[in-house]
Write an enzyme that holds these catalytic residues in place. Structure first.
Site, PDB file in Angstrom:
ATOM      1  N   LYS A 114       0.814  -1.216   0.000  1.00  0.00           N
ATOM      2  CA  LYS A 114       0.000   0.000   0.000  1.00  0.00           C
ATOM      3  C   LYS A 114       0.848   1.267   0.000  1.00  0.00           C
ATOM      4  CE  LYS A 114      -4.428  -1.782   1.301  1.00  0.00           C
ATOM      5  NZ  LYS A 114      -5.548  -1.849   2.232  1.00  0.00           N
ATOM      6  N   ARG A 125      -4.041  -9.982   4.617  1.00  0.00           N
ATOM      7  CA  ARG A 125      -4.363  -9.993   3.180  1.00  0.00           C
ATOM      8  C   ARG A 125      -3.144  -9.509   2.398  1.00  0.00           C
ATOM      9  NH1 ARG A 125      -6.334  -6.365  -0.533  1.00  0.00           N
ATOM     10  NH2 ARG A 125      -7.812  -7.172  -2.073  1.00  0.00           N
TER      11      ARG A 125
HETATM   12  C1  8Y7 Z   1      -8.308  -4.130   1.504  1.00  0.00           C
HETATM   13  C2  8Y7 Z   1      -9.350  -4.905   0.996  1.00  0.00           C
HETATM   14  C3  8Y7 Z   1      -8.386  -3.812  -0.628  1.00  0.00           C
HETATM   15  C4  8Y7 Z   1      -8.079  -4.157   2.906  1.00  0.00           C
HETATM   16  C5  8Y7 Z   1      -9.908  -5.711   3.075  1.00  0.00           C
HETATM   17  C6  8Y7 Z   1      -5.413  -2.890  -2.029  1.00  0.00           C
HETATM   18  C7  8Y7 Z   1     -10.341  -5.293  -1.259  1.00  0.00           C
HETATM   19  C8  8Y7 Z   1      -6.676  -2.177  -2.118  1.00  0.00           C
HETATM   20  N1  8Y7 Z   1      -7.706  -3.463   0.470  1.00  0.00           N
HETATM   21  N2  8Y7 Z   1     -10.144  -5.691   1.761  1.00  0.00           N
HETATM   22  N3  8Y7 Z   1      -9.399  -4.689  -0.347  1.00  0.00           N
HETATM   23  N4  8Y7 Z   1      -8.895  -4.967   3.641  1.00  0.00           N
HETATM   24  N5  8Y7 Z   1     -10.651  -6.473   3.881  1.00  0.00           N
HETATM   25  O1  8Y7 Z   1      -4.386  -2.152  -2.097  1.00  0.00           O
HETATM   26  O2  8Y7 Z   1      -7.209  -3.492   3.463  1.00  0.00           O
HETATM   27  O3  8Y7 Z   1      -5.319  -4.119  -1.919  1.00  0.00           O
HETATM   28  S1  8Y7 Z   1      -8.105  -3.238  -2.258  1.00  0.00           S
END
Ligand code: 8Y7
Length: 281
Positions: free
Chosen positions: A223, A257
């Site tokens: 990020k 994640r």
């Molecule tokens: C997150 C996410 C994204 C996160 C959860 C990226 C879909 C942006 N970020 N879902 N999604 N938490 N639960 O940079 O931080 O991956 S998208």
């Protein structure tokens, strides 16, 4: 310790951290070749992440990066449903669907997905009702504003209290709608309506959310909180992402994640060896 149960009889034991591998199925993710080719690549990528130590595959067809445009329902369905079916045909792994749309949730779970991952925390029309009806685990993420504009001027008087209050209020709405408390996962939403300083405060104080009694998910991988701190492009943020993952685990997150599964799995194994000692030496 907390266990997440799925309708197919499987369960995730959250007494140790788990890796959620990111599988983006937006047009730019698997751009080589035709549709079958793309489906093949997506399945291959999922199987590879499972081999590397992921226990959940998070499939998303809507880009929620800052500034990204909205995706129409038909387009999002066309992106994610074939991929869920194709993965389900070759693996009984845990699949989560990254969406905010009630109809995508419904069709994704029917196609074999197990978890709803909603960056809008079931606040879009019909989402709360559908999630309750589907009776599956849901991840409620905190976001200030909407993806298109959320990074313009994020402001909080007291960020930690405001996020905690948001969680308390969403848990109440969810349980009132019939969602079991055991099915709720919380995520503070790194990068979603947060300044650089907000993101690091949040990481430092993530443990404050554990008292709400739900498992905590953290998404930090690659990020801009790393890019902006270090002046690094997305493909140069691995070390920083691993540092972030370790801090999140130390502060109580049990689902991480990530894009880089092998490396994150090493980090978790080192943390586990330290926490639990070496078994079977
Ligand atoms: C997150 C996410 C994204 C996160 C959860 C990226 C879909 C942006 N970020 N879902 N999604 N938490 N639960 O940079 O931080 O991956 S998208």
């Amino acid at each position: 310790m907390s266990i997440i149960k799925f309708s197919n009889g499987k369960a995730l034991d959250l007494s140790r951290p788990h890796i959620m591998g990111i599988l983006n199925v937006t047009p730019d993710s698997f751009s080589d070749g035709g549709q079958n080719n793309q489906l093949d690549s997506a399945v291959k990528a999922a199987l590879e992440m499972l081999k590397q130590g992921a226990t959940i595959i998070d499939i998303g067809g809507e880009s929620t990066r800052p500034g990204a445009p909205d995706v129409a329902l038909a387009e999002e369905l066309a992106r994610v449903i074939p991929v869920i079916r194709a993965i389900r045909a070759v693996s009984d792994c845990v699949v989560s669907i990254d969406t905010s749309k009630a109809e995508v949730m419904r069709q994704a779970i029917a196609a074999g997905a197990n978890i709803i991952n909603d960056v809008r925390a079931l606040q879009e029309p019909g989402a709360l009702e559908v999630a309750a009806q589907l009776n599956v685990p849901v991840c409620l993420m905190h976001m200030q504003g909407q993806p298109r504009t959320m990074q313009h001027a994020p402001h909080y008087d007291d960020m930690l209290s405001e996020i905690k209050q948001f969680f308390i209020s969403r848990i109440e709405d969810c349980t009132n709608a019939g969602i079991a408390q055991e099915n709720i996962i919380l995520d503070p939403g790194f990068g979603f309506g947060k300044t650089l300083d907000h993101n690091y405060q949040l990481l430092k104080h993530m443990d404050a959310f554990s008292e709400l009694g739900c498992p905590i998910l953290a998404g930090l991988s690659r990020k801009s909180m790393f890019g902006n701190l270090l002046n690094r492009q997305t493909d140069e943020r691995l070390a920083a992402s691993l540092a972030g993952a370790l801090i999140a685990v130390q502060k109580g997150a049990t689902i991480i994640r990530v894009h880089d599964v092998t490396e994150t799995n090493d980090v978790i194994k080192v943390w586990l060896a330290c926490e639990q000692g070496i078994i079977n030496e």
